[in-house]
Design a protein around this motif. Structure first.
Motif: not given
Lengths: 727, 139
Positions: B91-92, B124, B127-128, B130-133
């Motif tokens: 994810d990072i 944070a 948020d990470y 959420a970027a993946r769904g």
């Protein structure tokens, strides 16, 4: 970052204002039924007459903005929105993703198109060919038809699918014959990506598939990734800048896992990165010149001196006053007359209660004066006189009450004096010991440097290990299930339990014996996990002393070996992934490094699950579509794989598609090279224009009468259009 | 400088046409719902047609298959969910991620990335994800 010759640093483009061009002249087209071609795209509106070589293109955004300067409300379309900074947030597009929903915006867009083309007749007197989405929802089509027929009074309206027309343009049949090419069209649009098989020149739309991932989603994903990576970036990154970055730096990887494996090595990651430099502002530091600094320093010194002088003066004054008082009182005492009453009267005038009070005041004044005298710079009296304690040795019996009191006082004073002397001696001894130790160490260092250095290093390591252990223990305590935490709970439970006091003690009537043994108090240390105990501080101090000694004398021990730098060291991978600039480097902190994102964003086309969209990727969709055809048909389809649409211009796409298709086809089947449209953005329009000039065009449109009869949702079925609700 | 106001006349518009304003701008959900309804009705209708032509059971089945294939609407065109096993990416950093952090659920590439994850704030980390769904609802 700069390699020889090529710079990796790119600057964010500054937006430029659009220019106003006058609208076209309509005269050429007046009262001729030249077809009007409108490619209604989600991002751009392309329009023109079919005889033009290329269309006019404009972003498909409308904004109703009330201007502050002259207080007018403006209607801005497309590029003109850039002229007003506040208008961008008010921009509305007719499309919501892939579905045409906002008809006011659509109407304005069509108005704009007509105005640009200079149409000034009553109604649009040209047959219109418009695009719609693959299997567009009937609601959108109905309202568009209504708009076109009723508002603009067009004679006939035809809908087509843009990617099929682009395919037509690139596989045009020889003039005269019908269009019967075969192929697999992959269309990349703003909010979706679709795959349409075409057999015999007719789109097999029932077998087509659409993936809800396009440029819009890719840009958002890139923006999100950048915001996560640079959470404390000084300026805001807009989606316009993100789309610029997407278009210029992102590409498809032919073999994504292989690319990742190579990027794993920090050196490769650094080589593959692109640095985007954002605009930054250098703060203006007011540098005082040398003379100003010296002037300020001098002023401060003078002020200090003045204060000192003032203080000394006031002290002298006080001293003088005390002396005069003393003199006055002593003279008063000496001039004491025999008359008791008079004396009392005098005393009361002075403010003393009786003789003894007067004596005391005189004594106090004397002591003060003497002390003040001593404090003066001239006359330091270092000699500590041993005050005499005459009464201590005299036995109690000989003294009267007052004498006993005196003796107690003197004993206390002597004890204090002795203690102070002892302390002084001990301090001196300590100092001597320390000096001796240092001398010894110097000797050792001089004689056997390596051993000494090795010994110190070992000590440093042990202390660092202890600190790490402590940190680990603390972390273990915070985790509820770890052994350390459970041991702690056991301690608490045992303390709270009543059976702790054994039966024997209870019988003997003894109380709770906690605390009698000094070791019992250690339990508080064990229980209190959060406290920073003084041991830690001591360890840090020791560590610091050792490190400073090593730094001073050992040439091989550099600042990098110190504990501080080791703990704050970031791995090579992370510093290649997101390089950290120093605190004051404003230019550096306004930079974005793109390394893995360049391939990660494009990879989402092939697996949207990476970004949270629960859909099959392009490879899987291709496979499932091809599986529904027979082998013969499959062969015909894959001989001509065609990609179109703005996003098809990403580098590396063709290789990737070839690499995706080849494994899923039987080895003997011939897979043609992936062909890209000659002009991916405009070919749809061009295909429509060339189609409109053929005779077939007039047969496939819905005329105004047919519209009145059937209603707005019906269309005629033909090879380039949709087939939902088609006759 | 005042920009020249371009307010040209629009003769091509029919002045008699009044927009039915309250019928405009349905939102996406309602439009898609309508589509679904229409698809269902269409399917029903075709099935009725076939039935009324009184065929054998087998042939009816074949016809049904054909019928289902022919109907193509906006929704039926949509790609199905993926059936391939998901590959785990960090994810990072975006590299391959063999490991998952049990506390936050983030996937990471190696232990240096894990050190970074340990120091992330909960927002944070969210948020990470959420970027993946992945949207953890209760935390």
């Amino acid at each position: 970052m700069d390699e020889a010759g090529t710079s990796n640093i790119f600057y964010v483009p500054t937006p430029s204002l659009p220019s106003i061009t006058p609208p076209d002249s309509y005269d050429r087209f007046r009262s001729q039924s030249v077809p009007l071609i409108i490619d209604n795209g989600s991002s751009n509106l392309r329009f023109g007459f079919s005889t033009s070589a290329s269309p006019q293109s404009s972003p498909n955004v409308i904004a109703k903005y009330k201007e502050r300067k002259f207080n007018q409300s403006l209607l801005l379309f497309g590029d003109a929105i850039d002229t007003e900074s506040g208008a961008k947030s008010q921009g509305k597009t007719p499309w919501e993703g892939d579905v045409l929903l906002n008809f006011d915006a659509m109407e304005h867009a069509l108005d704009y198109a007509c105005v640009r083309l200079g149409i000034d007749a009553e109604g649009i007197d040209h047959p219109v060919l418009m695009t719609e989405r693959l299997c567009s929802p009937l609601h959108s089509r109905a309202l568009t038809s209504e708009l076109m027929f009723e508002q603009y009074s067009v004679p006939s309206l035809t809908y087509c699918v843009d990617s099929v027309m682009s395919f037509y343009h690139n596989n045009k049949p020889i003039s005269g014959s019908t269009f019967n090419a075969d192929g697999l069209v992959v269309s990349f649009n703003t909010a979706s990506t679709s795959v349409i098989p075409i057999l015999n020149g007719k789109g097999v739309l029932s077998h087509a598939k659409r993936i809800p991932w396009g440029t819009q989603q890719s840009t958002e994903y890139l923006l999100k990734l950048i915001q996560l990576k640079y959470s404390s970036f000084p300026t805001r990154v807009t989606s316009v800048q993100a789309s610029w970055m997407l278009h210029n730096f992102c590409s498809f990887a032919t073999d994504y896992p292989a690319v990742l494996r190579s990027l794993k090595i920090p050196a490769n990651m650094r080589a593959a990165e692109r640095i985007i430099q954002f605009p930054f502002a250098i703060p203006v530091i007011e540098e005082k010149t040398e003379e100003e600094l010296t002037r300020i320093a001098e002023k401060r010194k003078e002020q200090g001196k003045k204060l000192q002088e003032l203080a000394a003066k006031s002290r002298m004054e006080k001293l003088a006053k005390k002396e005069t008082d003393l003199q006055y009182l002593t003279s008063l005492k000496e001039g004491k007359s025999e008359n008791k009453r008079e004396w009392m009267h005098v005393l009361q005038v002075e403010g003393f209660d009786d003789d003894a009070a007067l004596d005391e005041t005189i004594r106090k004044l004397e002591v003060d004066v003497k002390r003040a005298r001593k404090k003066d710079p001239d006359g330091q009296d270092d000699v500590v006189e041993e005050p005499s304690f005459p009464l201590i040795d005299v036995p109690d019996a000989d003294l009267d009450e007052e004498g006993i009191k005196e003796k107690k006082k003197q004993k206390l004073m002597k004890a204090g004096f002795d203690a102070r002397a002892r302390a002084r001696r001990e301090k001196e001894k300590e100092r001597e010991e320390k000096e001796a130790e240092e001398r010894r160490e110097e000797g050792e260092r001089g004689n056997n440097f390596d051993d000494w250095a090795a010994r110190l290093r070992r000590e440093q390591e042990t202390i660092m290990n202890k600190i790490k252990e402590r940190g680990r223990r603390k972390a273990a305590l915070s985790d509820r299930k770890s052994a350390a935490a459970q041991a702690r709970m056991k301690n608490i439970a045992s303390l709270a339990a009543d059976e702790r006091v054994s039966k024997k003690k209870r019988k003997a009537g003894a109380e709770d014996m906690f605390g009698a043994d000094d070791e019992d108090w250690q339990i508080y240390r064990k229980l209190n996990a959060a406290a920073v105990s003084s041991d830690e501080e001591e360890e840090f101090n020791q560590l610091r002393i050792i490190e400073s000694k090593l730094l001073m004398y050992d040439p091989t021990f550099t600042a990098q070996h110190t504990h501080a730098s080791i703990t704050s060291q970031r791995s090579a991978l992370i510093s290649a992934f997101r390089p950290q600039y120093e605190e004051g480097d404003i230019e550096g902190s306004a930079r974005i490094h793109l390394n893995t994102e360049r391939w990660r964003v494009c990879e989402t086309y092939f697996s949207p699950g990476m970004a949270g969209v629960d859909s099959a990727g392009l490879g899987e969709v291709l496979q499932s579509i091809l599986a529904r055809f027979t082998e013969a048909e499959k062969a015909r389809l894959v001989k001509n794989v065609f990609i179109t649409g703005g996003p098809s211009q990403f580098p590396g796409l063709q290789e990737r598609l070839y690499g995706t298709l080849r494994p899923i086809l039987p080895p003997e089947m011939h897979l043609g090279d992936i062909v890209r449209a000659a002009d991916p953005s405009l070919d749809a329009w061009k295909g429509m224009a060339s189609f409109a000039n053929t005779d077939e065009f007039h047969q496939v449109g819905v005329t105004a009468e047919e519209y009145q009869e059937w209603g707005p949702e019906r269309i005629k079925r033909w090879w380039g259009g949709n087939c939902n609700s088609a006759v | 400088m005042v920009p020249p106001l371009i307010r040209p006349p629009r003769p091509f518009k029919n002045p008699n046409y009044t927009k039915n304003t309250n019928r405009r701008t349905k939102n996406l959900k309602t439009v898609l719902g309508q589509e679904r309804e229409k698809e269902r009705i269409e399917r029903e209708r075709r099935r009725q047609e076939r039935d009324s032509q009184a065929m054998d059971i087998d042939e009816v089945k074949k016809e049904l298959v054909e019928v289902n294939e022919e109907i193509s609407t906006y929704l039926s065109i949509e790609a199905p969910p993926s059936v391939l096993p998901q590959r785990h990416y960090c994810d990072i950093t975006g590299l391959e991620a063999p490991y998952t952090d049990p506390r936050t659920g983030l996937r990471y590439h190696d232990k240096s990335v894990y050190e970074l994850i340990k120091n992330l704030s909960p927002s944070a980390a969210k948020d990470y994800l959420a970027a993946r769904g992945v949207n953890p609802v209760v935390r």
